[in-house]
Write a protein that holds these residues in place. Structure first.
Motif, PDB file in Angstrom:
ATOM      1  N   UNK A   1      -6.240  18.193   3.739  1.00  0.00           N
ATOM      2  CA  UNK A   1      -6.183  17.576   2.434  1.00  0.00           C
ATOM      3  C   UNK A   1      -6.105  16.050   2.621  1.00  0.00           C
ATOM      4  N   UNK A   2      -6.847  15.327   1.787  1.00  0.00           N
ATOM      5  CA  UNK A   2      -6.833  13.868   1.833  1.00  0.00           C
ATOM      6  C   UNK A   2      -6.579  13.322   0.430  1.00  0.00           C
ATOM      7  N   UNK A   3      -6.267  12.024   0.369  1.00  0.00           N
ATOM      8  CA  UNK A   3      -6.049  11.351  -0.908  1.00  0.00           C
ATOM      9  C   UNK A   3      -6.465   9.895  -0.765  1.00  0.00           C
ATOM     10  N   UNK A   4      -6.933   9.301  -1.858  1.00  0.00           N
ATOM     11  CA  UNK A   4      -7.232   7.877  -1.789  1.00  0.00           C
ATOM     12  C   UNK A   4      -5.954   7.075  -2.055  1.00  0.00           C
ATOM     13  N   UNK A   5      -6.059   5.753  -2.001  1.00  0.00           N
ATOM     14  CA  UNK A   5      -4.881   4.908  -2.144  1.00  0.00           C
ATOM     15  C   UNK A   5      -4.258   5.055  -3.531  1.00  0.00           C
ATOM     16  N   UNK A   6      -5.061   5.176  -4.572  1.00  0.00           N
ATOM     17  CA  UNK A   6      -4.540   5.312  -5.931  1.00  0.00           C
ATOM     18  C   UNK A   6      -3.703   6.586  -6.072  1.00  0.00           C
ATOM     19  N   UNK A   7      -4.138   7.664  -5.453  1.00  0.00           N
ATOM     20  CA  UNK A   7      -3.389   8.921  -5.499  1.00  0.00           C
ATOM     21  C   UNK A   7      -2.042   8.760  -4.808  1.00  0.00           C
ATOM     22  N   UNK A   8      -2.035   8.114  -3.652  1.00  0.00           N
ATOM     23  CA  UNK A   8      -0.785   7.848  -2.934  1.00  0.00           C
ATOM     24  C   UNK A   8       0.129   6.972  -3.787  1.00  0.00           C
ATOM     25  N   UNK A   9      -0.410   5.912  -4.379  1.00  0.00           N
ATOM     26  CA  UNK A   9       0.390   4.997  -5.195  1.00  0.00           C
ATOM     27  C   UNK A   9       1.003   5.718  -6.390  1.00  0.00           C
ATOM     28  N   UNK A  10       0.237   6.596  -7.022  1.00  0.00           N
ATOM     29  CA  UNK A  10       0.763   7.357  -8.162  1.00  0.00           C
ATOM     30  C   UNK A  10       1.867   8.320  -7.724  1.00  0.00           C
ATOM     31  N   UNK A  11       1.691   8.927  -6.549  1.00  0.00           N
ATOM     32  CA  UNK A  11       2.666   9.906  -6.054  1.00  0.00           C
ATOM     33  C   UNK A  11       3.945   9.237  -5.550  1.00  0.00           C
ATOM     34  N   UNK A  12       3.798   8.105  -4.871  1.00  0.00           N
ATOM     35  CA  UNK A  12       4.943   7.451  -4.222  1.00  0.00           C
ATOM     36  C   UNK A  12       4.859   5.933  -4.405  1.00  0.00           C
ATOM     37  N   UNK A  13       5.072   5.433  -5.627  1.00  0.00           N
ATOM     38  CA  UNK A  13       4.864   4.004  -5.898  1.00  0.00           C
ATOM     39  C   UNK A  13       5.750   3.069  -5.069  1.00  0.00           C
ATOM     40  N   UNK A  14       6.985   3.459  -4.810  1.00  0.00           N
ATOM     41  CA  UNK A  14       7.879   2.587  -4.042  1.00  0.00           C
ATOM     42  C   UNK A  14       7.417   2.443  -2.591  1.00  0.00           C
ATOM     43  N   UNK A  15       7.086   3.549  -1.949  1.00  0.00           N
ATOM     44  CA  UNK A  15       6.608   3.489  -0.575  1.00  0.00           C
ATOM     45  C   UNK A  15       5.257   2.775  -0.512  1.00  0.00           C
ATOM     46  N   UNK A  16       4.381   3.036  -1.473  1.00  0.00           N
ATOM     47  CA  UNK A  16       3.071   2.377  -1.492  1.00  0.00           C
ATOM     48  C   UNK A  16       3.234   0.857  -1.605  1.00  0.00           C
ATOM     49  N   UNK A  17       4.146   0.398  -2.447  1.00  0.00           N
ATOM     50  CA  UNK A  17       4.383  -1.045  -2.593  1.00  0.00           C
ATOM     51  C   UNK A  17       4.902  -1.644  -1.289  1.00  0.00           C
ATOM     52  N   UNK A  18       5.783  -0.931  -0.605  1.00  0.00           N
ATOM     53  CA  UNK A  18       6.311  -1.395   0.681  1.00  0.00           C
ATOM     54  C   UNK A  18       5.195  -1.492   1.714  1.00  0.00           C
ATOM     55  N   UNK A  19       4.331  -0.488   1.756  1.00  0.00           N
ATOM     56  CA  UNK A  19       3.223  -0.470   2.712  1.00  0.00           C
ATOM     57  C   UNK A  19       2.259  -1.627   2.420  1.00  0.00           C
ATOM     58  N   UNK A  20       1.907  -1.820   1.166  1.00  0.00           N
ATOM     59  CA  UNK A  20       1.004  -2.925   0.812  1.00  0.00           C
ATOM     60  C   UNK A  20       1.622  -4.272   1.169  1.00  0.00           C
ATOM     61  N   UNK A  21       2.903  -4.422   0.934  1.00  0.00           N
ATOM     62  CA  UNK A  21       3.593  -5.675   1.273  1.00  0.00           C
ATOM     63  C   UNK A  21       3.544  -5.938   2.775  1.00  0.00           C
ATOM     64  N   UNK A  22       3.766  -4.880   3.572  1.00  0.00           N
ATOM     65  CA  UNK A  22       3.712  -5.034   5.032  1.00  0.00           C
ATOM     66  C   UNK A  22       2.316  -5.437   5.494  1.00  0.00           C
ATOM     67  N   UNK A  23       1.286  -4.795   4.945  1.00  0.00           N
ATOM     68  CA  UNK A  23      -0.079  -5.166   5.321  1.00  0.00           C
ATOM     69  C   UNK A  23      -0.431  -6.557   4.802  1.00  0.00           C
ATOM     70  N   UNK A  24       0.151  -6.949   3.691  1.00  0.00           N
ATOM     71  CA  UNK A  24      -0.113  -8.263   3.129  1.00  0.00           C
ATOM     72  C   UNK A  24       0.578  -9.399   3.848  1.00  0.00           C
ATOM     73  N   UNK A  25       1.569  -9.086   4.671  1.00  0.00           N
ATOM     74  CA  UNK A  25       2.338 -10.124   5.369  1.00  0.00           C
ATOM     75  C   UNK A  25       1.520 -10.848   6.431  1.00  0.00           C
TER      76      UNK A  25
END
Length: 157
Positions: A1-25
């Motif tokens: 099973x796979x999911x795109x980024x939007x699906x992950x963000x909808x499922x786990x918004x707090x973790x997704x925001x943390x991950x994006x922040x880390x990649x954005x650093x």
């Protein structure tokens, strides 16, 4: 099973925001692909989060692009930064990279990112997102998300 980024963000918004922040650093991160003989290859890479997708853009006929065309599996690790402080934790994303050849999609990406021409563009399909960090200088905490499930948190001393 796979999911795109939007699906992950909808499922786990707090973790997704943390991950994006880390990649954005930092600008450059580490992509792992599989060579023709099955052995791993690592290479530097810039990533973009746009329109609910995590995108991987690459120079034409780069080895990493050729690897992904042959075997779409990848692992992507956020740049840990200088020294031994991982600035909010170690973040890794795994999945499949699907090459985008649609002129309209590539054109929209080109307009937003302005990559050097020509370029390969891959959209990611996530199979796992992992964040590892130290809590209270005592616990190693590992958060793991897989499509269709909730974040599992493991904590050990």
């Amino acid at each position: 099973m796979t999911a795109n980024w939007a699906t992950f963000t909808a499922a786990e918004p707090e973790l997704a925001a943390t991950v994006e922040k880390r990649f954005g650093a930092f600008t450059h991160h580490i992509l792992a692909t599989l060579r023709k003989d099955g052995s791993p290859r690592t290479a530097g890479l810039e990533v973009r989060f746009l329109d609910g997708e995590l995108w991987l853009g690459m120079m034409p006929d780069s080895l990493k692009a050729l690897d992904l065309r042959r075997d779409a599996r990848f692992a992507l690790q956020a740049n840990p930064g200088p020294g031994t402080d991982t600035h909010g934790g170690d973040v890794r994303v795994s999945g499949r990279a699907v090459e985008v050849t649609d002129a309209g999609v590539k054109g929209a990406y080109r307009k937003e990112v302005e990559p050097p021409e020509p370029f390969h563009l891959f959209r990611t399909e996530l199979t796992e997102v992992v964040r590892t960090y130290v809590e209270d200088e005592k616990y190693l905490v590992v958060q793991v998300w897989k499509p269709g499930g909730l974040v599992r948190t493991l904590k050990r001393t």
